[in-house]
Design an enzyme around this catalytic site. Structure first.
Site, PDB file in Angstrom:
ATOM      1  N   LYS A 119      -9.592  -0.420 -13.308  1.00 28.21           N
ATOM      2  CA  LYS A 119     -10.328  -1.734 -12.968  1.00 28.21           C
ATOM      3  C   LYS A 119     -11.001  -2.197 -14.052  1.00 28.21           C
ATOM      4  CE  LYS A 119      -9.926  -1.787  -8.288  1.00 28.21           C
ATOM      5  NZ  LYS A 119     -10.419  -2.177  -6.932  1.00 28.21           N
ATOM      6  N   LYS A 201       1.327   0.886  -8.093  1.00 22.90           N
ATOM      7  CA  LYS A 201       0.831   1.074  -6.750  1.00 22.90           C
ATOM      8  C   LYS A 201       0.685  -0.539  -5.971  1.00 22.90           C
ATOM      9  CE  LYS A 201      -3.635   1.096  -5.322  1.00 22.90           C
ATOM     10  NZ  LYS A 201      -4.775   1.153  -4.429  1.00 22.90           N
ATOM     11  N   LYS A 204      -3.615  -5.285  -3.171  1.00 23.50           N
ATOM     12  CA  LYS A 204      -3.763  -6.571  -2.575  1.00 23.50           C
ATOM     13  C   LYS A 204      -4.438  -7.200  -3.585  1.00 23.50           C
ATOM     14  CE  LYS A 204      -7.630  -4.922   0.250  1.00 23.50           C
ATOM     15  NZ  LYS A 204      -8.698  -3.865  -0.420  1.00 23.50           N
TER      16      LYS A 204
HETATM   17  P1  ATP Z   1      -7.704  -3.525  -4.483  1.00 23.65           P
HETATM   18  O1  ATP Z   1      -6.140  -4.020  -4.856  1.00 23.65           O
HETATM   19  O2  ATP Z   1      -8.543  -4.561  -4.268  1.00 23.65           O
HETATM   20  O3  ATP Z   1      -8.077  -2.346  -5.450  1.00 23.65           O
HETATM   21  P2  ATP Z   1      -6.413  -1.791  -2.402  1.00 23.65           P
HETATM   22  O4  ATP Z   1      -5.204  -2.601  -1.955  1.00 23.65           O
HETATM   23  O5  ATP Z   1      -6.073  -0.769  -3.600  1.00 23.65           O
HETATM   24  O6  ATP Z   1      -7.549  -2.655  -3.095  1.00 23.65           O
HETATM   25  P3  ATP Z   1      -8.327  -0.496  -1.142  1.00 23.65           P
HETATM   26  O7  ATP Z   1      -9.521  -1.361  -0.343  1.00 23.65           O
HETATM   27  O8  ATP Z   1      -8.855   0.275  -2.403  1.00 23.65           O
HETATM   28  O9  ATP Z   1      -7.078  -1.249  -1.379  1.00 23.65           O
HETATM   29  O10 ATP Z   1      -7.960   0.738  -0.344  1.00 23.65           O
HETATM   30  C1  ATP Z   1      -8.102   1.112   1.148  1.00 23.65           C
HETATM   31  C2  ATP Z   1      -7.207   2.032   1.713  1.00 23.65           C
HETATM   32  O11 ATP Z   1      -5.824   1.758   1.572  1.00 23.65           O
HETATM   33  C3  ATP Z   1      -7.626   3.518   0.828  1.00 23.65           C
HETATM   34  O12 ATP Z   1      -7.430   4.559   1.907  1.00 23.65           O
HETATM   35  C4  ATP Z   1      -6.441   3.645  -0.025  1.00 23.65           C
HETATM   36  O13 ATP Z   1      -6.053   4.906  -0.446  1.00 23.65           O
HETATM   37  C5  ATP Z   1      -5.338   2.969   0.720  1.00 23.65           C
HETATM   38  N1  ATP Z   1      -4.398   2.217  -0.020  1.00 23.65           N
HETATM   39  C6  ATP Z   1      -4.475   1.132  -0.823  1.00 23.65           C
HETATM   40  N2  ATP Z   1      -3.352   0.708  -1.554  1.00 23.65           N
HETATM   41  C7  ATP Z   1      -2.408   1.710  -1.111  1.00 23.65           C
HETATM   42  C8  ATP Z   1      -0.816   1.902  -1.391  1.00 23.65           C
HETATM   43  N3  ATP Z   1      -0.238   1.105  -2.083  1.00 23.65           N
HETATM   44  N4  ATP Z   1      -0.227   2.754  -0.578  1.00 23.65           N
HETATM   45  C9  ATP Z   1      -0.904   3.526   0.212  1.00 23.65           C
HETATM   46  N5  ATP Z   1      -2.157   3.483   0.671  1.00 23.65           N
HETATM   47  C10 ATP Z   1      -3.061   2.570  -0.099  1.00 23.65           C
END
Ligand code: ATP
Ligand code: LTN
Length: 338
Positions: A119, A201, A204
């Site tokens: 980040k 990964k 969002k």
């Molecule tokens: P950002 O893109 O804003 O970093 P993010 O999509 O990674 O957000 P988070 O809010 O950080 O989402 O994650 C929320 C939950 O979803 C956490 O438990 C995280 O481990 C899970 N998660 C996020 N992305 C994935 C993914 N690609 N596959 C599986 N689990 C995920």
């Protein structure tokens, strides 16, 4: 019977940042488990809106995203009567314990966090102190509720390990204070990859919207995104090295249908990627449709949402306050007399 330690249901805690529309990765990696766990555990869930401002948020959009994330969690099946489902900023103990834990966490430990490094690279103009100490706030979230289990996707494993280390350190310095939590990381779906770059990964906050499926994408958008998903040139649906794109689609399909990789390979034997991508897209559409219908009704019912989160905050605070005071006493703070 009295609710003794032996008869107490194990407690589950998890949170998610309301920073945008949830993705299929969030759903398969975390949210789906939040719902399932409600049957067997005492569950505490929250929107991590304090964490969300480690990245700059536009106030009006932030407010709207938080409310919409709350509605989405209810649409997914979080039961606000059975589980405690609150908004983190409405329970001040999180920020209070986070400060204390900051002082029991080393600079070196935080420097090793890969999410911080990612980040910081992505938001080079705003590498703020909150982004750096974020894992201490997450540790506070977990430890305040004496959580036994924490369902998260694989990317949160490192933060969870840090929370365990901090808990053990504090317990060791004083006396047993915090429950040392265990992660619950699903066997399939724990790490859904980007549809455009399957070595990354699914996230969002990716700039390329074709790389992720959101919980609110239309059937047409979902099918199109899967059809455009990056794969390899072998044209054979099998799980294997160098086939990150197909491995990811197989992971999604398996996680939704419950089929094993061997069963999927048999189902698509002799068929091209086109057929397989359409099947994955259709399975996702079918899963998301009923959720979207419930979401559309809930998000308009502001009074109901307000009632749910307003009732949840004091229930959460009653648990959090006790743990905070216990920790403060161990540190040596004078008790507050009111
Ligand atoms: P950002 O893109 O804003 O970093 P993010 O999509 O990674 O957000 P988070 O809010 O950080 O989402 O994650 C929320 C939950 O979803 C956490 O438990 C995280 O481990 C899970 N998660 C996020 N992305 C994935 C993914 N690609 N596959 C599986 N689990 C995920
Ligand atoms: N850091 C997590 C969200 C989060 C969390 C938590 C998860 C904040 N506090 C406590 C589990 C337990 C994330 O960004 N995915």
């Amino acid at each position: 019977m009295e609710n003794t330690v032996e008869t107490r249901k194990k407690r589950v805690l998890s949170m998610i940042q309301p920073t945008g529309v949830f993705t299929l990765g969030n759903y398969l990696g975390a949210l789906r488990n939040f719902v399932a766990l409600q049957d067997d555990y005492e569950c505490v869930y929250a929107l991590a809106d304090l964490h969300a401002i480690t990245v700059r948020q536009e106030p009006a959009a932030f407010r709207k995203n938080t409310l919409s994330a709350y509605a989405m969690m209810l649409a997914l099946g979080i039961n606000p009567e059975k589980s405690i489902f609150f908004i983190q900023s409405q329970v001040p103990e999180h920020a209070q314990l986070a400060w204390i834990l900051n002082c029991y966490t080393q600079f070196g430990e935080l420097s090793r966090m890969t999410q911080f490094k990612d980040k910081a690279a992505k938001h080079a103009d705003n590498v703020n102190a909150g982004l750096f100490t974020y894992p201490c706030l997450m540790a506070a979230d977990i430890l305040l509720y004496n959580a036994d289990y924490v369902p998260v996707g694989a990317d949160q494993k490192q933060h969870l390990e840090l929370a365990r280390n901090v808990a053990e350190r504090f317990n060791g310095l004083y006396s047993p204070t915090f429950v040392v939590p265990e992660g619950l990381i699903p066997k399939t779906g724990a790490r859904i990859m980007s549809l455009q770059d399957p070595t990354k990964k699914m996230s969002k906050s990716d700039d390329n919207t074709a790389s992720f499926i959101t919980m609110l994408d239309t059937p047409d958008q979902i099918i199109k995104k899967f059809r455009r998903a990056v794969t390899d040139s072998e044209a054979c649906v099998r799980y294997g090295e160098g086939k990150d794109g197909i491995n990811n689609l197989m992971g999604i399909y398996s996680s939704i249908t419950g089929k094993t990789y061997a069963e999927i390979e048999r189902e698509f034997d002799g068929r091209g990627y086109g057929d397989f991508k359409t099947a994955v897209g259709e399975a996702v559409v079918e899963t998301l449709e009923p959720i979207q219908t419930r979401y559309k009704a809930l998000v308009q019912d502001k009074a109901y949402l307000e009632k749910c989160y307003s009732e949840a905050a004091p229930r959460a605070e009653a648990i959090a306050r006790r743990t905070l005071h216990k920790a403060m006493k161990k540190v040596g703070y004078l008790p507050t007399i009111r």
